[in-house]
Design a protein around this motif. Structure first.
Motif, PDB file in Angstrom:
ATOM      1  N   MET A 150       0.834  -1.179   0.000  1.00 40.44           N
ATOM      2  CA  MET A 150       0.000   0.000   0.000  1.00 40.44           C
ATOM      3  C   MET A 150       0.878   1.240   0.000  1.00 40.44           C
ATOM      4  O   MET A 150       1.968   1.251   0.543  1.00 40.44           O
ATOM      5  CB  MET A 150      -0.915  -0.005   1.211  1.00 40.44           C
ATOM      6  N   PHE A 151       0.337   2.265  -0.600  1.00 37.67           N
ATOM      7  CA  PHE A 151       1.034   3.537  -0.692  1.00 37.67           C
ATOM      8  C   PHE A 151       0.256   4.594   0.087  1.00 37.67           C
ATOM      9  O   PHE A 151      -0.960   4.505   0.215  1.00 37.67           O
ATOM     10  CB  PHE A 151       1.160   3.970  -2.155  1.00 37.67           C
ATOM     11  N   PRO A 152       0.928   5.634   0.550  1.00 41.82           N
ATOM     12  CA  PRO A 152       0.220   6.680   1.288  1.00 41.82           C
ATOM     13  C   PRO A 152      -0.651   7.580   0.405  1.00 41.82           C
ATOM     14  O   PRO A 152      -1.540   8.247   0.901  1.00 41.82           O
ATOM     15  CB  PRO A 152       1.335   7.485   1.955  1.00 41.82           C
ATOM     16  N   ALA A 153      -0.388   7.605  -0.908  1.00 37.68           N
ATOM     17  CA  ALA A 153      -1.173   8.474  -1.790  1.00 37.68           C
ATOM     18  C   ALA A 153      -1.379   7.799  -3.148  1.00 37.68           C
ATOM     19  O   ALA A 153      -0.548   7.006  -3.595  1.00 37.68           O
ATOM     20  CB  ALA A 153      -0.470   9.810  -1.981  1.00 37.68           C
ATOM     21  N   TYR A 154      -2.492   8.142  -3.785  1.00 34.24           N
ATOM     22  CA  TYR A 154      -2.829   7.598  -5.096  1.00 34.24           C
ATOM     23  C   TYR A 154      -3.321   8.723  -5.999  1.00 34.24           C
ATOM     24  O   TYR A 154      -3.912   9.696  -5.527  1.00 34.24           O
ATOM     25  CB  TYR A 154      -3.923   6.529  -4.983  1.00 34.24           C
ATOM     26  N   ALA A 155      -3.084   8.563  -7.282  1.00 30.33           N
ATOM     27  CA  ALA A 155      -3.583   9.521  -8.279  1.00 30.33           C
ATOM     28  C   ALA A 155      -4.288   8.742  -9.381  1.00 30.33           C
ATOM     29  O   ALA A 155      -3.921   7.602  -9.687  1.00 30.33           O
ATOM     30  CB  ALA A 155      -2.426  10.330  -8.867  1.00 30.33           C
ATOM     31  N   ARG A 156      -5.268   9.356  -9.966  1.00 31.23           N
ATOM     32  CA  ARG A 156      -6.018   8.751 -11.073  1.00 31.23           C
ATOM     33  C   ARG A 156      -5.722   9.570 -12.324  1.00 31.23           C
ATOM     34  O   ARG A 156      -5.891  10.791 -12.330  1.00 31.23           O
ATOM     35  CB  ARG A 156      -7.505   8.784 -10.755  1.00 31.23           C
ATOM     36  N   ILE A 157      -5.287   8.893 -13.370  1.00 32.37           N
ATOM     37  CA  ILE A 157      -4.986   9.550 -14.636  1.00 32.37           C
ATOM     38  C   ILE A 157      -6.090   9.186 -15.620  1.00 32.37           C
ATOM     39  O   ILE A 157      -6.295   8.006 -15.934  1.00 32.37           O
ATOM     40  CB  ILE A 157      -3.613   9.110 -15.180  1.00 32.37           C
ATOM     41  N   PHE A 158      -6.785  10.180 -16.117  1.00 31.80           N
ATOM     42  CA  PHE A 158      -7.879   9.962 -17.066  1.00 31.80           C
ATOM     43  C   PHE A 158      -7.290   9.873 -18.474  1.00 31.80           C
ATOM     44  O   PHE A 158      -6.652  10.818 -18.928  1.00 31.80           O
ATOM     45  CB  PHE A 158      -8.885  11.113 -16.980  1.00 31.80           C
ATOM     46  N   HIS A 159      -7.510   8.755 -19.153  1.00 33.21           N
ATOM     47  CA  HIS A 159      -7.030   8.631 -20.530  1.00 33.21           C
ATOM     48  C   HIS A 159      -7.756   9.677 -21.372  1.00 33.21           C
ATOM     49  O   HIS A 159      -8.984   9.790 -21.298  1.00 33.21           O
ATOM     50  CB  HIS A 159      -7.328   7.243 -21.085  1.00 33.21           C
TER      51      HIS A 159
END
Length: 164
Positions: free
Chosen positions: A1-10
């Protein structure tokens, strides 16, 4: 697990293959861009094939575009201590890859993946390019050897996720 996540919209694309951001599509349709938005919601339907003057091709569901992958790799290369070793995994069942039986594999539930390694510049490698799918398909997972971050996408999604 990571402390932060990002979502990249294609991105969607124009007839000239220029990227169109989801925020621009949402604004043009009088909807709100937000972190959990879905394409059908900001366009108004999952069955809209294009919007004249804005976008011609909807975002691809199975691959992060090479241009976007290179931009992401340029950012992520600064956040790793293993400069020349990254790992790339591609789902064997995608139909875009034939893997010899003795090839390294990454066991995943219901998605056995072929495992490759190399420098981060290989992140935009396309698997299975052919005359029907000239752009091929990007890796489904990639991460540096130090595991400082991980990029993940699913064959059925219009987005890619980064954990760091």
């Amino acid at each position: 697990m990571f402390p932060a996540y990002a979502r990249i919209f294609h991105p969607a694309t124009t007839l000239d293959d220029e990227p169109v951001r989801w925020a621009a599509v949402a604004e043009a349709n009088g909807t709100l861009a937000h972190p959990v938005m879905e394409w059908g919601s900001i366009v108004g339907s999952w069955h809209t094939s294009e919007q004249d003057g804005l976008w011609h091709d909807a975002p691809v569901t199975d691959s992060l575009p090479a241009r976007t992958t290179r931009a992401l790799a340029d950012i992520l290369r600064r956040f790793r201590s293993t400069p020349e070793l990254c790992w790339f995994a591609h789902w064997e069942g995608s139909g875009f890859l034939t893997v010899p039986s003795n090839y390294a594999q990454l066991p995943m539930p219901n998605r056995r993946m072929a495992l490759f390694s190399g420098g981060i510049d290989l992140a935009d490698t396309r698997f299975g390019a052919n005359k029907w799918f000239p752009d091929g398909m990007s890796p489904h997972l990639w991460w540096p050897d130090d595991r400082a971050w991980c990029v993940a996408k699913d064959i059925d999604l219009m987005t890619t996720y980064v954990g760091a």
